[in-house]
Design an enzyme around this catalytic site. Structure first.
Site, PDB file in Angstrom:
ATOM      1  N   LEU A  65       0.789  -1.439   0.059  1.00  0.00           N
ATOM      2  CA  LEU A  65      -0.179  -0.206   0.012  1.00  0.00           C
ATOM      3  C   LEU A  65       0.991   1.279  -0.091  1.00  0.00           C
ATOM      4  CD1 LEU A  65      -2.608  -1.367   2.531  1.00  0.00           C
ATOM      5  CD2 LEU A  65      -2.988  -0.717   0.296  1.00  0.00           C
ATOM      6  N   ASN A  95       5.202  -0.104  13.286  1.00  0.00           N
ATOM      7  CA  ASN A  95       5.942   0.662  14.252  1.00  0.00           C
ATOM      8  C   ASN A  95       7.376   0.609  13.956  1.00  0.00           C
ATOM      9  OD1 ASN A  95       6.775   2.042  16.687  1.00  0.00           O
ATOM     10  ND2 ASN A  95       5.638   1.114  17.889  1.00  0.00           N
ATOM     11  N   LYS A 143      -2.657   3.970  20.841  1.00  0.00           N
ATOM     12  CA  LYS A 143      -2.300   4.785  21.911  1.00  0.00           C
ATOM     13  C   LYS A 143      -1.030   5.566  21.891  1.00  0.00           C
ATOM     14  CE  LYS A 143       0.666   2.704  25.609  1.00  0.00           C
ATOM     15  NZ  LYS A 143       1.627   1.869  24.526  1.00  0.00           N
ATOM     16  N   GLN A 149       5.640   6.907  23.011  1.00  0.00           N
ATOM     17  CA  GLN A 149       6.249   5.723  23.211  1.00  0.00           C
ATOM     18  C   GLN A 149       7.813   5.792  23.368  1.00  0.00           C
ATOM     19  OE1 GLN A 149       6.791   2.073  20.301  1.00  0.00           O
ATOM     20  NE2 GLN A 149       5.190   1.630  21.680  1.00  0.00           N
ATOM     21  N   TYR A 155       5.920   6.976  13.506  1.00  0.00           N
ATOM     22  CA  TYR A 155       4.731   6.097  13.577  1.00  0.00           C
ATOM     23  C   TYR A 155       3.728   6.765  14.667  1.00  0.00           C
ATOM     24  CZ  TYR A 155       2.225   2.135  15.686  1.00  0.00           C
ATOM     25  OH  TYR A 155       1.319   1.101  16.051  1.00  0.00           O
ATOM     26  N   ALA A 186      -4.189  -0.553  22.606  1.00  0.00           N
ATOM     27  CA  ALA A 186      -2.757  -0.154  23.268  1.00  0.00           C
ATOM     28  C   ALA A 186      -1.914  -1.339  23.237  1.00  0.00           C
ATOM     29  CB  ALA A 186      -3.299   0.165  24.761  1.00  0.00           C
ATOM     30  N   VAL A 188      -1.668  -5.618  22.479  1.00  0.00           N
ATOM     31  CA  VAL A 188      -2.280  -6.603  21.721  1.00  0.00           C
ATOM     32  C   VAL A 188      -1.402  -7.316  21.063  1.00  0.00           C
ATOM     33  CG1 VAL A 188      -4.241  -7.353  19.849  1.00  0.00           C
ATOM     34  CG2 VAL A 188      -4.367  -5.076  20.871  1.00  0.00           C
TER      35      VAL A 188
HETATM   36  P1  NAP Z   1       0.573  -6.778  12.208  1.00  0.00           P
HETATM   37  O1  NAP Z   1       0.275  -8.114  12.689  1.00  0.00           O
HETATM   38  O2  NAP Z   1       2.078  -6.508  11.911  1.00  0.00           O
HETATM   39  O3  NAP Z   1      -0.394  -6.579  11.029  1.00  0.00           O
HETATM   40  C1  NAP Z   1      -0.014  -5.564  10.282  1.00  0.00           C
HETATM   41  C2  NAP Z   1      -0.348  -5.736   8.789  1.00  0.00           C
HETATM   42  O4  NAP Z   1      -0.296  -4.797   8.016  1.00  0.00           O
HETATM   43  C3  NAP Z   1       0.703  -6.815   8.234  1.00  0.00           C
HETATM   44  O5  NAP Z   1       0.204  -7.842   7.615  1.00  0.00           O
HETATM   45  C4  NAP Z   1       1.509  -5.870   7.486  1.00  0.00           C
HETATM   46  O6  NAP Z   1       2.190  -6.720   6.357  1.00  0.00           O
HETATM   47  C5  NAP Z   1       0.647  -5.065   7.006  1.00  0.00           C
HETATM   48  N1  NAP Z   1       1.080  -3.944   6.323  1.00  0.00           N
HETATM   49  C6  NAP Z   1       1.914  -2.996   6.794  1.00  0.00           C
HETATM   50  N2  NAP Z   1       2.140  -1.934   6.035  1.00  0.00           N
HETATM   51  C7  NAP Z   1       1.790  -2.395   4.737  1.00  0.00           C
HETATM   52  C8  NAP Z   1       1.657  -1.981   3.499  1.00  0.00           C
HETATM   53  N3  NAP Z   1       2.367  -0.700   3.139  1.00  0.00           N
HETATM   54  N4  NAP Z   1       1.297  -2.589   2.412  1.00  0.00           N
HETATM   55  C9  NAP Z   1       0.466  -3.552   2.931  1.00  0.00           C
HETATM   56  N5  NAP Z   1       0.284  -4.208   3.917  1.00  0.00           N
HETATM   57  C10 NAP Z   1       0.972  -3.594   4.857  1.00  0.00           C
HETATM   58  O7  NAP Z   1       0.453  -5.651  13.302  1.00  0.00           O
HETATM   59  P2  NAP Z   1      -0.963  -5.647  14.163  1.00  0.00           P
HETATM   60  O8  NAP Z   1      -0.430  -5.293  15.549  1.00  0.00           O
HETATM   61  O9  NAP Z   1      -2.075  -6.533  13.875  1.00  0.00           O
HETATM   62  O10 NAP Z   1      -1.269  -3.936  13.622  1.00  0.00           O
HETATM   63  C11 NAP Z   1      -2.459  -3.580  13.138  1.00  0.00           C
HETATM   64  C12 NAP Z   1      -2.703  -2.033  13.486  1.00  0.00           C
HETATM   65  O11 NAP Z   1      -2.922  -2.118  14.856  1.00  0.00           O
HETATM   66  C13 NAP Z   1      -1.868  -1.162  13.102  1.00  0.00           C
HETATM   67  O12 NAP Z   1      -2.325   0.088  12.477  1.00  0.00           O
HETATM   68  C14 NAP Z   1      -1.010  -0.852  14.516  1.00  0.00           C
HETATM   69  O13 NAP Z   1      -0.707   0.487  14.429  1.00  0.00           O
HETATM   70  C15 NAP Z   1      -2.244  -0.755  15.346  1.00  0.00           C
HETATM   71  N6  NAP Z   1      -2.026  -1.233  16.791  1.00  0.00           N
HETATM   72  C16 NAP Z   1      -1.659  -2.279  17.380  1.00  0.00           C
HETATM   73  C17 NAP Z   1      -1.137  -2.528  18.528  1.00  0.00           C
HETATM   74  C18 NAP Z   1      -0.849  -3.460  19.201  1.00  0.00           C
HETATM   75  O14 NAP Z   1      -0.565  -3.783  20.428  1.00  0.00           O
HETATM   76  N7  NAP Z   1      -0.519  -4.960  18.264  1.00  0.00           N
HETATM   77  C19 NAP Z   1      -1.156  -1.234  19.331  1.00  0.00           C
HETATM   78  C20 NAP Z   1      -1.668   0.028  18.961  1.00  0.00           C
HETATM   79  C21 NAP Z   1      -2.186  -0.047  17.651  1.00  0.00           C
HETATM   80  P3  NAP Z   1       3.590  -7.349   6.492  1.00  0.00           P
HETATM   81  O15 NAP Z   1       3.554  -8.232   7.408  1.00  0.00           O
HETATM   82  O16 NAP Z   1       4.145  -7.342   5.186  1.00  0.00           O
HETATM   83  O17 NAP Z   1       4.530  -6.059   7.204  1.00  0.00           O
END
Ligand code: NAP
Length: 260
Positions: A65, A95, A143, A149, A155, A186, A188
């Protein structure tokens, strides 16, 4: 409660892993049609096979993307396949630890645009279809936008901008009855979170230290709990909720720290 998601076409960016994967599954479980986007084909096909095996309609688009044209192509491919879009979940993010000390102006620029631009681009290209369906947009923020952070300026800036855009788009799209909301997770446990934890000397100790400070139940939020809020917000049960920042975090961001 029937959320009324049957046959609704829902685009989920970053829908192949972590929170996005849980949202993809939740949409399919409600009878909706998840169109999930991710750049890792192996992960995408694995999830697609799982859903198909369970007789769910779903569609996977492999795209990075970062590229504006790819965002446009993904939206057009969805319209060609299903003829409509009912909801957009902007979720993809990374991040990437570009801070003041451990970064540079160029790296900051790249980090902000990689985390932010596709939120705008996807909403822009989906808009004509969302107008027709009086659809929904959900932006997954973080968060870090509110608490900071440390060491992750790009980010955090992008996550803050996503919250601002949620209000901005909610206002701009009132006339089309398109609701726009944000969810703020926050802590996950996902591949992204694991890779962040791995930057500490003792990841398991760090995980325990964080977990015991989460007020509700001293546990992390599950991916499925973020997904539950998401599918509620894109349902017709949430038709009068717009411009909101929903914290699904066990009280982590707001409750009195002296209680933990
Ligand atoms: P994740 O498991 O790494 O999932 C993120 C997904 O987004 C991955 O499949 C990644 O693909 C994809 N992605 C990132 N950049 C992309 C791009 N340019 N084009 C296509 N795909 C892309 O992370 P997550 O923890 O589930 O995060 C999901 C959302 O929640 C994010 O916006 C994150 O900021 C937010 N969030 C998560 C937490 C937490 O505690 N986990 C806390 C606060 C906010 P690749 O695997 O190829 O990189």
């Amino acid at each position: 409660m029937d959320l009324g998601l049957k046959n609704k076409v829902v685009i989920i960016t970053g829908g192949t892993t972590g929170i996005g994967k849980a949202i993809t599954r939740a949409v399919a479980d409600e009878g909706g049609i998840p169109v999930f986007i991710g750049r890792n084909q192996e992960n995408g096909l694995l999830l697609l096979n799982e859903l198909k095996k369970n007789n769910k309609e779903a569609y996977y688009i492999q795209v990075d993307l970062h590229n504006t044209e790819s965002c446009k192509k993904a939206v057009l491919e969805t319209i060609n396949k299903y003829g409509k879009i009912d909801a957009l979940i902007n979720n993809a993010g990374k991040n990437d630890s570009i801070g003041l000390e451990n970064g540079s102006p160029d790296a900051f620029n790249v980090s902000v645009s990689n985390n932010l631009n596709h939120y705008y681009n996807m909403a822009h290209f989906c808009l004509e279809e969302l107008k027709k369906t009086e659809g929904k947009i959900v932006n997954i923020s973080s968060k870090t936008a509110l608490t900071g952070q440390g060491g992750t300026s790009g980010y955090a800036a992008a996550k803050g901008a996503q919250l601002a855009l949620t209000r901005e788009w909610a206002v701009e799209l009132l006339k089309y009855k398109i609701c726009v909301n944000a969810i703020i997770p926050a802590e996950v446990m996902t591949p992204l979170y694991k890779s962040w934890l791995s930057t500490f000397e003792n990841p398991e100790e760090k995980r325990k230290e964080i977990t015991k400070k989460i007020p509700l139940g001293n546990r992390m939020t599950t991916k499925e709990e973020i997904a539950s809020m998401t599918i509620f917000l894109i349902s017709n049960k949430a038709n009068h909720i717009t411009g909101q920042h929903m914290f699904v975090d066990g009280g982590y961001t707001h409750l009195d720290r002296s209680i933990t």
